[in-house]
Design a protein around this motif. Structure first.
Motif, PDB file in Angstrom:
ATOM      1  N   ILE A 109      48.675 -57.299 -32.058  1.00  0.00           N
ATOM      2  CA  ILE A 109      48.067 -58.541 -32.528  1.00  0.00           C
ATOM      3  C   ILE A 109      46.580 -58.554 -32.221  1.00  0.00           C
ATOM      4  O   ILE A 109      45.754 -59.019 -33.014  1.00  0.00           O
ATOM      5  N   SER A 110      46.207 -58.038 -31.054  1.00  0.00           N
ATOM      6  CA  SER A 110      44.791 -57.938 -30.686  1.00  0.00           C
ATOM      7  C   SER A 110      44.612 -56.784 -29.714  1.00  0.00           C
ATOM      8  O   SER A 110      45.534 -56.420 -28.977  1.00  0.00           O
ATOM      9  N   GLY A 111      43.413 -56.201 -29.726  1.00  0.00           N
ATOM     10  CA  GLY A 111      43.120 -55.088 -28.832  1.00  0.00           C
ATOM     11  C   GLY A 111      43.649 -53.766 -29.344  1.00  0.00           C
ATOM     12  O   GLY A 111      44.059 -53.641 -30.504  1.00  0.00           O
ATOM     13  N   ASP A 112      43.617 -52.738 -28.488  1.00  0.00           N
ATOM     14  CA  ASP A 112      44.136 -51.414 -28.839  1.00  0.00           C
ATOM     15  C   ASP A 112      44.613 -50.715 -27.570  1.00  0.00           C
ATOM     16  O   ASP A 112      44.516 -51.251 -26.473  1.00  0.00           O
ATOM     17  N   TYR A 113      45.111 -49.499 -27.721  1.00  0.00           N
ATOM     18  CA  TYR A 113      45.740 -48.784 -26.613  1.00  0.00           C
ATOM     19  C   TYR A 113      44.759 -47.975 -25.754  1.00  0.00           C
ATOM     20  O   TYR A 113      45.149 -47.409 -24.742  1.00  0.00           O
ATOM     21  N   ASN A 114      43.493 -47.930 -26.138  1.00  0.00           N
ATOM     22  CA  ASN A 114      42.548 -47.010 -25.504  1.00  0.00           C
ATOM     23  C   ASN A 114      42.425 -47.192 -23.996  1.00  0.00           C
ATOM     24  O   ASN A 114      42.253 -46.221 -23.256  1.00  0.00           O
ATOM     25  N   PHE A 115      42.500 -48.420 -23.504  1.00  0.00           N
ATOM     26  CA  PHE A 115      42.290 -48.681 -22.083  1.00  0.00           C
ATOM     27  C   PHE A 115      43.378 -48.048 -21.204  1.00  0.00           C
ATOM     28  O   PHE A 115      43.204 -47.908 -19.997  1.00  0.00           O
ATOM     29  N   LEU A 116      44.487 -47.653 -21.808  1.00  0.00           N
ATOM     30  CA  LEU A 116      45.595 -47.083 -21.035  1.00  0.00           C
ATOM     31  C   LEU A 116      45.507 -45.557 -20.881  1.00  0.00           C
ATOM     32  O   LEU A 116      46.316 -44.965 -20.168  1.00  0.00           O
ATOM     33  N   LYS A 117      44.518 -44.929 -21.504  1.00  0.00           N
ATOM     34  CA  LYS A 117      44.493 -43.466 -21.577  1.00  0.00           C
ATOM     35  C   LYS A 117      44.471 -42.761 -20.227  1.00  0.00           C
ATOM     36  O   LYS A 117      45.054 -41.695 -20.078  1.00  0.00           O
ATOM     37  N   ASP A 118      43.802 -43.313 -19.236  1.00  0.00           N
ATOM     38  CA  ASP A 118      43.712 -42.624 -17.946  1.00  0.00           C
ATOM     39  C   ASP A 118      44.619 -43.233 -16.883  1.00  0.00           C
ATOM     40  O   ASP A 118      44.502 -42.932 -15.696  1.00  0.00           O
ATOM     41  N   GLN A 119      45.557 -44.076 -17.305  1.00  0.00           N
ATOM     42  CA  GLN A 119      46.406 -44.779 -16.347  1.00  0.00           C
ATOM     43  C   GLN A 119      47.673 -43.986 -16.019  1.00  0.00           C
ATOM     44  O   GLN A 119      48.254 -43.336 -16.871  1.00  0.00           O
ATOM     45  N   LYS A 120      48.088 -44.077 -14.753  1.00  0.00           N
ATOM     46  CA  LYS A 120      49.319 -43.433 -14.300  1.00  0.00           C
ATOM     47  C   LYS A 120      50.424 -44.446 -13.998  1.00  0.00           C
ATOM     48  O   LYS A 120      51.606 -44.113 -14.039  1.00  0.00           O
ATOM     49  N   PHE A 121      50.017 -45.678 -13.672  1.00  0.00           N
ATOM     50  CA  PHE A 121      50.975 -46.718 -13.287  1.00  0.00           C
ATOM     51  C   PHE A 121      50.584 -48.048 -13.915  1.00  0.00           C
ATOM     52  O   PHE A 121      49.405 -48.300 -14.168  1.00  0.00           O
ATOM     53  N   ILE A 122      51.576 -48.891 -14.152  1.00  0.00           N
ATOM     54  CA  ILE A 122      51.309 -50.243 -14.641  1.00  0.00           C
ATOM     55  C   ILE A 122      52.340 -51.197 -14.036  1.00  0.00           C
ATOM     56  O   ILE A 122      53.514 -50.853 -13.879  1.00  0.00           O
ATOM     57  N   LYS A 123      51.862 -52.360 -13.654  1.00  0.00           N
ATOM     58  CA  LYS A 123      52.757 -53.391 -13.127  1.00  0.00           C
ATOM     59  C   LYS A 123      53.316 -54.193 -14.291  1.00  0.00           C
ATOM     60  O   LYS A 123      52.612 -54.446 -15.271  1.00  0.00           O
ATOM     61  N   VAL A 124      54.564 -54.616 -14.183  1.00  0.00           N
ATOM     62  CA  VAL A 124      55.177 -55.427 -15.235  1.00  0.00           C
ATOM     63  C   VAL A 124      55.624 -56.763 -14.639  1.00  0.00           C
ATOM     64  O   VAL A 124      56.266 -56.810 -13.594  1.00  0.00           O
ATOM     65  N   VAL A 125      55.251 -57.833 -15.311  1.00  0.00           N
ATOM     66  CA  VAL A 125      55.672 -59.184 -14.943  1.00  0.00           C
ATOM     67  C   VAL A 125      56.538 -59.728 -16.074  1.00  0.00           C
ATOM     68  O   VAL A 125      56.147 -59.669 -17.244  1.00  0.00           O
TER      69      VAL A 125
END
Length: 199
Positions: A24-40
């Protein structure tokens, strides 16, 4: 029999082609160097069935149906299972499916992640269990990626559309069927994340 099978295949085909995730908004680019993500996980404002009734009304309706068919004790068991499913089963299904389909590991107890994924269903249909005539559960959802330390900074919003739960053989427990919707939503999103972060 042939007519029933044909109708089932049409329903199955429409379900499979309709389900997707849409940015809907934004893109996936910010996740490229990530290894972990928190989920709520959130469960507020979700509606149920074609009539889009509230959760309070949905629970009351289900308990009424079960009590009429099997007694008050069974209705209470279902209610307890519903609360457990929201707090545990739905979340576990989402996380397990995510971690199978992308290298960015997800959990609810990560504290030092740069980004957080907020998962919230917006509409749920429990479907119908009936063997070959089953109608899968369906779920629409909103998934927002935000900065963990600054949740007002929203990096991307993704809509989950008609994720199906148990679209072949059926699961008698409707809560388990809805849990499969969480798994399917997670898989569709995780595969997109995996695709765009490995370009």
């Amino acid at each position: 029999m042939k007519k029933t099978l044909f109708l089932f295949l049409i329903i199955l085909s429409s379900c499979l082609t309709a389900q997707r995730v849409k940015v809907i908004s934004g893109d996936y680019n910010f996740l490229k160097d990530q290894k972990f993500i928190k989920v709520v996980f959130k469960f507020e404002g979700v509606t149920f069935t074609k009539k889009k009734i509230s959760e309070v009304q949905y629970v009351a309706n289900r308990m009424g149906e079960i009590e009429k068919r099997s007694g008050k004790e069974e209705a209470e068991k279902w209610k307890n299972d519903w609360e457990y499913s929201k707090a545990k089963t739905f979340q576990d299904k989402f996380l397990a499916s995510w971690n199978k389909n992308t290298d960015i590991k997800a959990a609810t107890n990560f504290e030092m992640t740069k980004y957080t994924l907020i998962m919230e269903p917006t509409w749920v249909s429990q479907g119908i269990f009936g063997g070959i005539g089953s109608i899968p559960a369906e779920m629409n959802s909103k998934m927002s990626f935000v900065e963990t330390d600054n949740p007002d900074n929203i990096l991307m919003v993704v809509e989950g559309i008609k994720a199906t739960g148990d679209n072949v053989i059926g699961i008698p427990n409707n809560n388990d069927r809805i849990a499969e919707c969480y798994a399917k939503t997670s898989k569709m999103l995780a595969l997109k994340v995996d695709h765009y972060t490995k370009k």
